[in-house]
Motif scaffolding. Structure first.
Motif, mmCIF file in Angstrom:
data_model
loop_
_atom_site.group_PDB
_atom_site.id
_atom_site.type_symbol
_atom_site.label_atom_id
_atom_site.label_comp_id
_atom_site.label_asym_id
_atom_site.label_seq_id
_atom_site.Cartn_x
_atom_site.Cartn_y
_atom_site.Cartn_z
ATOM 1 N N ILE A 10 -6.447 95.333 -41.040
ATOM 2 C CA ILE A 10 -6.876 94.447 -42.124
ATOM 3 C C ILE A 10 -7.128 93.070 -41.524
ATOM 4 C CG2 ILE A 10 -6.206 93.337 -44.285
ATOM 5 C CD1 ILE A 10 -4.503 95.805 -44.882
ATOM 6 N N PRO A 39 -8.533 94.736 -52.152
ATOM 7 C CA PRO A 39 -7.369 95.476 -51.645
ATOM 8 C C PRO A 39 -7.172 96.830 -52.310
ATOM 9 C CG PRO A 39 -6.800 93.178 -52.049
ATOM 10 C CD PRO A 39 -8.181 93.371 -52.589
ATOM 11 N N THR A 78 -0.783 96.486 -48.818
ATOM 12 C CA THR A 78 -0.507 96.602 -47.382
ATOM 13 C C THR A 78 0.841 97.256 -47.143
ATOM 14 O OG1 THR A 78 -1.821 94.623 -46.926
ATOM 15 C CG2 THR A 78 -0.257 95.314 -45.237
ATOM 16 N N ARG A 82 1.667 100.995 -45.140
ATOM 17 C CA ARG A 82 2.281 100.964 -43.810
ATOM 18 C C ARG A 82 3.029 102.252 -43.462
ATOM 19 N NH1 ARG A 82 2.021 96.449 -40.775
ATOM 20 N NH2 ARG A 82 1.651 94.433 -41.775
ATOM 21 N N LEU A 87 -1.066 100.740 -39.098
ATOM 22 C CA LEU A 87 -1.774 99.656 -39.783
ATOM 23 C C LEU A 87 -1.288 98.309 -39.257
ATOM 24 C CD1 LEU A 87 -2.690 99.310 -43.489
ATOM 25 C CD2 LEU A 87 -1.366 97.475 -42.427
ATOM 26 N N VAL A 89 -2.207 93.859 -39.521
ATOM 27 C CA VAL A 89 -2.903 92.784 -40.225
ATOM 28 C C VAL A 89 -3.199 91.670 -39.226
ATOM 29 C CG1 VAL A 89 -2.775 91.053 -42.057
ATOM 30 C CG2 VAL A 89 -1.794 93.340 -42.420
#
Length: 289
Positions: A10, A39, A78, A82, A87, A89
């Motif tokens: 992200i 999102p 988010t 996870r 993932l 950011v």
């Protein structure tokens, strides 16, 4: 810090901090990049990528305040994601004065400016992003970086271990068919005797050992190839520092069949040892009458 297969990234952060440059760098490395994604659309995007059976192994989504009220869901989304695919950011930041200069240079308002000043919009955005910044895996301050330096930093952070930073194409061609237009550098091998005029070599090409041996035995041939390869090494290293992803070195002779083919192959062999460079050979005119 290499990106793993199936990874999700992200990309978020302050407006004007370089999200578009970062997204372009990721796309150049083979990531599937979606810009300005709400999102709430992250989970459906990942479901689609998983259904693609490996066609989209690495996905990057640019999520930012352009999504207005939808953007507030990013921390919760988010956190929920996870537990699945890997993932991370990436949060891009810059100082207030740098962001002001960047917005003024493009003469665009800040997305949260409304009827206030640029600084008002920047301060509102910082407030809205504070929790996301705290939870980011990578924070990159771009205040002192130009677009090329930023692209290089993103490439360093997210390329696979062992991935080439630069792809070099060494292209042979024949001058009688015209100069190639999509090249960075051109070398002319017509200073060497032409095997075309040797009856036992005329029908053969520079890919065959008898032509290779003849060309490389000529005075100045090996000296030129060795010197040119040494001269190109710092060029290729500089291209990597400037985040230039691709380059083409063209090598020409009269018909693109003998001397240029031998030289292209020899240059490619020598340059394949340059760190971070993937070398490929293309013979543009080989096979033409």
């Amino acid at each position: 810090m290499a990106g793993a297969a199936g990874e999700v990234l992200i990309v978020t952060g302050m407006s004007g901090a370089g999200r578009t440059t970062a997204a372009n760098a990721l796309e150049d490395m083979g990531w599937y990049v979606v810009d300005n994604l709400p999102p709430q659309m992250l989970r459906p995007l990942l479901e689609i990528s998983e259904a693609a059976a490996g066609a989209l192994p690495k996905v990057a989504a640019v999520v930012d305040v352009r999504g207005r009220d939808l953007f507030g869901a990013l921390p919760a989304v988010t956190q929920a994601l996870r537990g699945g695919r890997p993932l991370r950011v990436l949060f891009l930041d810059a100082s207030d004065d740098v962001l002001v200069r960047r917005f003024e240079s493009v003469r665009r308002p800040h997305p949260l400016q409304d009827d206030g000043t640029l600084l008002d919009g920047i301060h509102r955005e910082r407030e809205r992003l504070s929790a996301i910044r705290e939870g980011a895996d990578v924070i990159l301050d771009t205040s002192s970086l130009n677009i090329h330096q930023l692209a290089t930093r993103v490439t360093d952070l997210f390329r696979e271990e062992g991935d080439a930073r630069h792809t070099l194409t060494v292209m042979s061609f024949g001058f009688k068919y015209g100069l190639p237009t999509d090249v960075d550098l051109v070398a002319d091998m017509r200073f060497l005797p032409n095997p075309f005029w040797i009856p036992e070599l005329k029908a053969h090409t520079g890919e065959e050992p008898q032509v290779r041996d003849y060309v490389l035995s000529q005075q100045g041939a090996l000296e030129f190839i060795d010197t040119y390869a040494r001269a190109l090494r710092p060029v290729l290293e500089g291209y990597q520092r400037e985040n230039k992803q691709h380059s083409v070195v063209a090598v020409g002779c009269t018909g693109g069949k003998h001397r240029s083919v031998v030289t292209a192959l020899e240059l490619a062999r020598r340059l394949s040892s340059v760190p971070g460079v993937a070398v490929r050979v293309k013979h543009r005119d080989l096979g033409r009458e």
